[in-house]
Structure formats: structure tokens, C-alpha cells
Scaffold this motif. Structure first.
Motif, short mmCIF file in Angstrom:
data_model
loop_
_atom_site.label_atom_id
_atom_site.label_comp_id
_atom_site.label_asym_id
_atom_site.label_seq_id
_atom_site.Cartn_x
_atom_site.Cartn_y
_atom_site.Cartn_z
N LEU A 238 55.94 44.17 41.39
CA LEU A 238 55.84 45.63 41.39
C LEU A 238 55.04 46.15 42.57
CD1 LEU A 238 55.08 46.21 37.60
CD2 LEU A 238 57.24 46.64 38.79
N ALA A 239 54.12 45.33 43.08
CA ALA A 239 53.23 45.77 44.16
C ALA A 239 53.91 45.79 45.52
CB ALA A 239 52.00 44.89 44.22
N SER A 240 55.17 45.35 45.59
CA SER A 240 55.84 45.34 46.89
C SER A 240 57.24 45.94 46.89
CB SER A 240 55.92 43.90 47.42
OG SER A 240 56.66 43.09 46.53
N ILE A 241 57.89 46.00 45.74
CA ILE A 241 59.30 46.34 45.72
C ILE A 241 59.60 47.74 46.27
CG2 ILE A 241 59.18 47.14 43.34
CD1 ILE A 241 62.15 45.47 45.19
N MET A 242 58.72 48.73 46.03
CA MET A 242 58.98 50.10 46.49
C MET A 242 58.72 50.28 47.98
SD MET A 242 60.28 52.02 44.22
CE MET A 242 59.95 53.65 44.89
N VAL A 274 44.02 50.77 45.64
CA VAL A 274 43.43 49.45 45.46
C VAL A 274 42.10 49.56 44.71
CG1 VAL A 274 42.28 47.57 46.71
CG2 VAL A 274 44.57 48.30 47.37
N SER A 275 41.35 50.61 44.98
CA SER A 275 40.04 50.79 44.32
C SER A 275 40.17 51.04 42.83
CB SER A 275 39.30 51.97 44.96
OG SER A 275 39.09 51.76 46.34
N ILE A 276 41.24 51.74 42.42
CA ILE A 276 41.32 52.16 41.02
C ILE A 276 42.23 51.28 40.16
CG2 ILE A 276 40.81 54.55 41.65
CD1 ILE A 276 43.73 55.22 41.28
N ILE A 277 43.00 50.38 40.78
CA ILE A 277 43.91 49.52 40.01
C ILE A 277 43.20 48.76 38.89
CG2 ILE A 277 45.08 47.28 40.22
CD1 ILE A 277 46.82 48.40 42.34
N PRO A 278 42.08 48.06 39.16
CA PRO A 278 41.45 47.29 38.07
C PRO A 278 40.76 48.14 37.03
CG PRO A 278 40.14 47.13 40.07
CD PRO A 278 41.40 47.84 40.44
N ARG A 279 40.67 49.45 37.25
CA ARG A 279 40.03 50.35 36.29
C ARG A 279 41.03 50.88 35.26
NH1 ARG A 279 34.95 51.77 38.07
NH2 ARG A 279 34.49 51.08 40.18
N SER A 280 42.31 50.57 35.48
CA SER A 280 43.34 51.06 34.59
C SER A 280 43.56 50.08 33.45
CB SER A 280 44.65 51.27 35.35
OG SER A 280 45.69 51.60 34.47
N SER A 281 43.41 50.57 32.22
CA SER A 281 43.63 49.73 31.04
C SER A 281 44.98 50.01 30.39
CB SER A 281 42.52 49.95 30.01
OG SER A 281 42.45 51.31 29.63
N VAL A 282 45.68 51.04 30.87
CA VAL A 282 47.00 51.40 30.34
C VAL A 282 48.05 50.68 31.18
CG1 VAL A 282 48.60 53.27 29.84
CG2 VAL A 282 46.13 53.64 29.60
N ILE A 283 48.85 49.84 30.56
CA ILE A 283 49.77 48.98 31.29
C ILE A 283 50.78 49.78 32.10
CG2 ILE A 283 51.33 48.76 29.33
CD1 ILE A 283 50.51 46.06 31.99
N TYR A 284 51.26 50.90 31.56
CA TYR A 284 52.27 51.68 32.28
C TYR A 284 51.66 52.39 33.49
CZ TYR A 284 55.26 50.73 28.30
OH TYR A 284 56.00 50.10 27.33
N MET A 287 51.34 49.73 36.15
CA MET A 287 52.64 49.48 36.76
C MET A 287 52.98 50.56 37.78
SD MET A 287 54.68 48.28 33.32
CE MET A 287 56.28 48.19 34.12
N LEU A 288 52.68 51.82 37.44
CA LEU A 288 52.93 52.93 38.36
C LEU A 288 52.09 52.79 39.62
CD1 LEU A 288 54.17 55.67 39.09
CD2 LEU A 288 52.32 56.76 37.78
N LEU A 289 50.82 52.43 39.46
CA LEU A 289 49.92 52.27 40.61
C LEU A 289 50.42 51.16 41.54
CD1 LEU A 289 46.43 52.69 38.90
CD2 LEU A 289 47.56 54.30 40.46
N MET A 290 50.90 50.07 40.96
CA MET A 290 51.42 48.98 41.78
C MET A 290 52.67 49.40 42.54
SD MET A 290 50.86 45.42 39.69
CE MET A 290 49.27 44.61 39.70
#
Length: 380
Positions: A238-242, A274-284, A287-290
Motif C-alpha cells: 500500500l505504501a507504494s502502489i499509488m 511518515v510522522s503520524i503513521i505509527p500514531r494511527s490505531s485505526v487500520i483503515y 491504509m489510507l495514510l500508506m
């Protein structure tokens, strides 16, 4: 224009094949870290050695391409195909693998500079051409990230032999591409060319944030999201496809509106995400951030490299600009691995993001102080 587009597609397909090779080892970190005495620092160093070779040979490769012509890429692709086929034999020999990673990175650098120079020299719409070319990075890195762990789990030879075969096949159509553009190339990056230096800092920032996270993405999903190693590529994918869509849109917009603001704003967005990705506990939300991470890296990559067409020495200038992004990409994986010994992913990636933001600000200041370059961009 049609002939130029055919050349762009030919160079892009060759780039696609070598990016498959570039991301196979990072994708296999879940199989390597924790085995044969390899810890997170050694795993990060393994990735960084490829990026170090890739970084060092950006400018050297650019000078070589300008001096000896584009056909130098044919010989380099042969070497990449052969060397990659040897990886499964040496994959358990850590220090030999480090050396081979450096050599592979050097060869990949020459390939990148030669192919992007072919694109910018043979296609009038530099931003769009660079966008099509850069889109291959995201397609191939996504495929490599998702397939390498799966194929390796079946048999360690399969991913390496498959990717080597594709590299060898990409040589065939490249033989017909003109390769005789030769100049005595030099490059000056300094007070008289501050804009290129500024764009270099912007690319340094994006490489430091995005490439660092992407290199550790499979490890991240395994140890944070508790995904099995064999399926880790499905999530890191997900972190590269878009990025493919971002590269084409960013290149097209750059041709229309200039290459400065698309590069600055997208690089800044990368640092924030990149700063906020590990702060997200909601899986969806994660996925959006990636997905956005991949999109903005593509959006930045095309216009920031297309600016090379405004210089005489396209190979050397594009080599310098890619040198800066790969400098960030070579340092960042090791820095992340080092910080993870003392901090968690939340604190580690926050530090990476803040450093990246500072680099964007420095680059923007230098870029907007080069009126000569800006006038060329907005007159096109």
C-alpha cells in the motif's frame, strides 16, 4: 512525438525490471533479521549498503552517460542480471552480501541515470515523460514487495531468477534506442546554480522520509501489526502502489504550472505522513495514510527530476538530483534501525519526519533565490 513516446516506454520498461531487483532484499528482511546473527542494525546496514553504492554512483554515472553515450546501459543491465542471479547462493553469507549489495547499488545508479537521460532527451514533455518513467518505480517496487516474500517462501531461487530474466529481456528493445549523445560533461552546484542545489535538498528530504520507511515497511507490519512474514508484502504494498498515479499527475502538472511548488508541497506532505503513521490505531486510516505516502512520493519525483532538462548536462544534473534523494535513502534505513534499539516506531518516525521538514524548508529557500532557473521553468 510518437517516436519519443516509444523511447520513453522502452526506457521505462527497463527501469521497471531493475526496480524489481532493487527491492527484493529489503522485502526479505522479515526472513533475515533474527536469523544467522543478524539484528536490526545489521539489517538496516544491509539495505544502506545498496543505497550507498547507488548514491555514490549517481553523479559518476551521470558523467559516464554524458561522456560515453546512453548505450552504456546495455552492458550494465547484463551485469545486473548476472549478479542478481547469484543472490540466493550468497544470501546467508552476510559480509559477502554487504559487498555485493554495494556493487549492485552502483550498477543500478548508472542504469537510472542513463534511462532518465534517454527519456528527457527524446521526449518534449519532460514532466510527463519523467512521470511515466517514475511510475515504473512504484509499480515494480509494489510487485517486488508483494512477490519477493511469497516466492522466497516457496524456494529461495525463484524471485532472483525471475527478476534476472526480466532484466535480460529488457535489453532487447533498448538496442534500437539512439545512444550517441556524448558531451564532455561537468556539473557545477553552487552559488551560481542555487536552484538545482535547492531541489537537491527537497529530494534529500523525500528520500530520507519515504525511502527509509519503505525499506522497513515489511518489518513494520510484522512487528507492529502482527502480520505473518509471508504476507507482509501485501500490506507494505500500500505504501507504494499509488505512486504511479502520483508520478504521472505530478509530471503533467509540472509541465503546466512549473516544477517548484509540486515538489515542495509533496515532499512536505511525505514528512508529515511518515510522522503520524505509527500514531494511527485505526487500520483503515493507516491504509489510507500508506496510500497517500506512495501518491505523494510519485507526485514529487517526476517534477523534481524533470527540472534537469533546463541544464546542458542532463545526465550529470539528473545524477546529482537522484544522488540527493538516494543519500537520504541510504542514511535513513540505518538511522531507523539504530533508533529502534532505544525507541519505538512512534518516536523513531517522528524524528525522521522532523528532519525531513527542515530539509524541505532549506531547499525551498535556495530554490526561490535562483531567479534565473525559475524564469526558465515558467517560460516553458
Amino acid at each position: 512525438m510518437k517516436r519519443g513516446l516509444v523511447i520513453v516506454l522502452t526506457a521505462s520498461l527497463a527501469f521497471f525490471s531493475v526496480v524489481l531487483v532493487r527491492f527484493s532484499i529489503p522485502s526479505l528482511l522479515p526472513y533475515m533479521v533474527g536469523r544467522n546473527g543478524i539484528n536490526t542494525v545489521m539489517g538496516g546496514l544491509l539495505i544502506s549498503f545498496l543505497w550507498i553504492g547507488y548514491t555514490i554512483f549517481q553523479i559518476i554515472g551521470g558523467l559516464m552517460v554524458d561522456r560515453y553515450g546512453y548505450n552504456v546501459v546495455l552492458y550494465v543491465l547484463i551485469l545486473i542480471a548476472v549478479l542478481n542471479a547469484l543472490y540466493p547462493i550468497i544470501i546467508t553469507q552476510y559480509y559477502l552480501l554487504l559487498l555485493v549489495q554495494f556493487v549492485m547499488g552502483s550498477l543500478l545508479a548508472i542504469t537510472y541515470v542513463a534511462l532518465i537521460s534517454i527519456v528527457l532527451s527524446n521526449y518534449g514533455r519532460g514532466g510527463l515523460g519523467a512521470g511515466i518513467y517514475q511510475s515504473m518505480f512504484f509499480l515494480a517496487s509494489s510487485i517486488s514487495i508483494i512477490l519477493s516474500p511469497l516466492l522466497f517462501s516457496i524456494n529461495k531461487y525463484i524471485p532472483f531468477i525471475a527478476f534476472s530474466t526480466l532484466v535480460a529481456l529488457s535489453i532487447i528493445p533498448l538496442v534500437k534506442v539512439p545512444g550517441n549523445r556524448r558531451i564532455n560533461s561537468t556539473i557545477t552546484i553552487g552559488p551560481e546554480n542555487m536552484g538545482i542545489l535547492g531541489m537537491g535538498f527537497i529530494r534529500l528530504s523525500s528520500g530520507f522520509s519515504y525511502l527509509g520507511f519503505l525499506s522497513w515497511s515489511t518489518y513494520y507490519v510484522v512487528h507492529v501489526l502482527n502480520v505473518s512474514p509471508s504476507l507482509s508484502g501485501l500490506y507494505a504494498f500500500l505504501a507504494s502502489i499509488m505512486g504511479s498515479a502520483g508520478a504521472i499527475i505530478g509530471g503533467y502538472l509540472g509541465d503546466r504550472a512549473g516544477y517548484t511548488w509540486p515538489s515542495i508541497l509533496s515532499s512536505l506532505s511525505l514528512a508529515i505522513i511518515v510522522s503520524i503513521i505509527p500514531r494511527s490505531s485505526v487500520i483503515y486510516l493507516l491504509m489510507l495514510l500508506m496510500l497517500l505516502l506512495g501518491f505523494f512520493y510519485g507526485f514529487y519525483a517526476a517534477p523534481s527530476i524533470a527540472i534537469s532538462k533546463f541544464t546542458t548536462n542532463i545526465g550529470a544534473t539528473s545524477g546529482f538530483l537522484n544522488f540527493m534523494s538516494q543519500l537520504g535513502g541510504s542514511v535513513s534505513p540505518y538511522v531507523i534501525g539504530f533508533l529502534l534499539q532505544y525507541y519505538n516506531f512512534t518516536e523513531t518516525l517522528l524524528a525522521i519526519g522532523i528532519i525531513s521538514m527542515v530539509l524541505v524548508v532549506i531547499g525551498a529557500i535556495l530554490l526561490f533565490n535562483d531567479r534565473n532557473l525559475l524564469n526558465k521553468i515558467y517560460r516553458q
